[in-house]
Design a protein around this motif. Sequence first.
Motif, mmCIF file in Angstrom:
data_model
loop_
_atom_site.group_PDB
_atom_site.id
_atom_site.type_symbol
_atom_site.label_atom_id
_atom_site.label_comp_id
_atom_site.label_asym_id
_atom_site.label_seq_id
_atom_site.Cartn_x
_atom_site.Cartn_y
_atom_site.Cartn_z
ATOM 1 N N LEU A 290 -49.516 31.059 34.172
ATOM 2 C CA LEU A 290 -50.542 32.109 34.317
ATOM 3 C C LEU A 290 -50.602 32.633 35.759
ATOM 4 O O LEU A 290 -51.449 33.453 36.103
ATOM 5 C CB LEU A 290 -51.922 31.568 33.910
ATOM 6 N N GLY A 291 -49.721 32.111 36.606
ATOM 7 C CA GLY A 291 -49.602 32.653 37.963
ATOM 8 C C GLY A 291 -50.340 31.887 39.045
ATOM 9 O O GLY A 291 -50.435 32.352 40.178
ATOM 10 N N HIS A 292 -50.866 30.695 38.741
ATOM 11 C CA HIS A 292 -51.641 29.973 39.748
ATOM 12 C C HIS A 292 -50.767 28.998 40.545
ATOM 13 O O HIS A 292 -49.713 28.577 40.080
ATOM 14 C CB HIS A 292 -52.807 29.245 39.078
ATOM 15 N N ASP A 293 -51.263 28.663 41.728
ATOM 16 C CA ASP A 293 -50.538 27.740 42.599
ATOM 17 C C ASP A 293 -51.081 26.331 42.330
ATOM 18 O O ASP A 293 -52.173 25.986 42.773
ATOM 19 C CB ASP A 293 -50.780 28.167 44.060
ATOM 20 N N VAL A 294 -50.326 25.563 41.591
ATOM 21 C CA VAL A 294 -50.805 24.238 41.155
ATOM 22 C C VAL A 294 -49.981 23.141 41.807
ATOM 23 O O VAL A 294 -48.755 23.255 41.902
ATOM 24 C CB VAL A 294 -50.624 24.057 39.620
ATOM 25 N N ARG A 295 -50.631 22.100 42.241
ATOM 26 C CA ARG A 295 -49.929 20.906 42.760
ATOM 27 C C ARG A 295 -50.513 19.688 42.047
ATOM 28 O O ARG A 295 -51.710 19.665 41.758
ATOM 29 C CB ARG A 295 -50.141 20.724 44.258
ATOM 30 N N VAL A 296 -49.659 18.716 41.831
ATOM 31 C CA VAL A 296 -50.101 17.495 41.145
ATOM 32 C C VAL A 296 -49.852 16.300 42.069
ATOM 33 O O VAL A 296 -48.843 16.278 42.782
ATOM 34 C CB VAL A 296 -49.319 17.305 39.823
ATOM 35 N N ILE A 297 -50.758 15.346 42.052
ATOM 36 C CA ILE A 297 -50.541 14.116 42.833
ATOM 37 C C ILE A 297 -50.785 12.900 41.936
ATOM 38 O O ILE A 297 -51.783 12.849 41.205
ATOM 39 C CB ILE A 297 -51.471 14.039 44.069
#
Length: 496
Positions: free
Chosen positions: A36-43
């Motif tokens: 959807l165009g979002h800047d996502v980061r996972v930890i």
Amino acid sequence: MDKLKILIAASEVVPFAKSGGLADVVGALPKALRALGHDVRVIMPRYYVIDIEKYKLKSLEGALGVPMGIMGEEWARVYEGVLPGCDVPIYFIDHEGFFGRKGLYEENGFSFIDNDNRFIFFSRAVMQLAKKLHFHPDVIHANDWHTATIPIMLNTHYAYDSDFAYTGSLLSIHNLQHQGRFYKGAMSILDVGWEHFNEDEIEEYNGINFLKGGIVHADAICTVSQKYADEIRTWEFGWGLEELINSYSYKLSGILNGVDYDEWNPSSDSYIVKTYDLNDLSGKEECKSALQRTFNLPMRCDVPVIGFVGRLVEQKGIGLLHSAIWHLMHMDIQIVLLGMGEKWAESFFSDIAGKYPEKFSCYIGYRDDLAHQIEAGADLFLMPSLFEPCGLNQIYSLAYGTIPIVRATGGLDDTIENYSSEHRSGTGFKFYDATPEALMGTVSWAVDTWYHDKGGFDQLRRNGMKQRFDWEVAARGYVALYHTIINGRHSHRHQE
Ligand code: ADP
Ligand code: GLC
């Protein structure tokens, strides 16, 4: 729509480490948010079962300092990779003392005694890593008790930190039974000040309750189905937190999980002997024979196979299955069970397999390939859960044309529509009472339909296969919720 910066913290993520559905969700939601165009980061933590080479993880330069109250500063190494099939960065917090073990939370049925320290450490490391990366998230999305202290930290340690000036928090509750209850000594590691150790915040029966603290401090809380969001406000499903949750009901919502159809799809599944789809179901018959062969059951196509995949714990209704099994073994059916968990259940089901080799077979352990093969090869899929926040296997079953038999609770109730022979409508068989009789009656109904109403059964199967539970829908729900959180935070900050 604005591009959001979202940081998702979780204790397990597919394909790196998994003990249940939480890992499926955190493996899939970021991809959908990214699309959807979002800047996502996972930890996530770097458990030592995670193979650095296999996933081509790169070590970030420099160590990450993590303040741990009276323990002083601990140091972590950080690895970076991407979620498979997309470009979402995922970071792994590596600390040999806390995560250099085989299990995620336990070994040999015993929880690690330092789980409080392990997950305070991880949660604090999430905050410290965001700073180190200069990633100033609009929202930090925490999941379950393991990361529930993040909203507390955001409101205390980092309350006046400009890096988080506009950062909001969301706490997803995937299972309210597990709250992270520990001895109060953990307060001096969490180090947010004893003034927060009170019954309206983190304290419970003179101990510390991570999830409770998270519920109080998060800007919003959500669960993984609407029905479960309603249920946790009641005594029966609230595990002692119903009053607290009721008092925060204005910030509670439910968003149903989706299915990662790249992973769970009978037309492309590499674990099954023959792929199939709605237009040509012949492959499903081959999958059934293969399943019977794998599980050493007589290779009969004239008998319905009922599958069960899940953690062997009370939540999943194994007590009901235990009481009903003698009756079920008088029916002309086959049952295939895959699971691990409580020792009594593991040995009970192994004994049943020994007593009824023609009808019951089980694999005690954890096997992804077998889970897929059961979804594809079974005719019916049993989920008699006492409670079920969402439940994923019943939704996977729909995609595989395997008809779910479920207890009408939580996400099971929200995702499965009861069969009506009159209208040939519905997607599965439901029962309401948590009793062995109700389970037996509904299994009999399903089996009877399989034997005597082939047309109805086939219609059910087709209805189910047509259903879609795309992550995109859920992701849009989360984005709307993130916006509510952000707007709330901004106006809150203005007032200060
Ligand atoms: P929960 O998260 O409560 O365990 P869910 O239905 O949400 O329940 O998700 C369970 C996930 O774990 C599914 O993907 C299921 O296939 C998988 N799973 C559970 N037990 C096993 C097992 N013994 N072997 C392989 N996969 C399993
Ligand atoms: C939990 C729940 C399960 C849910 C999963 C993912 O483990 O028990 O019902 O599907 O989380 O949200």
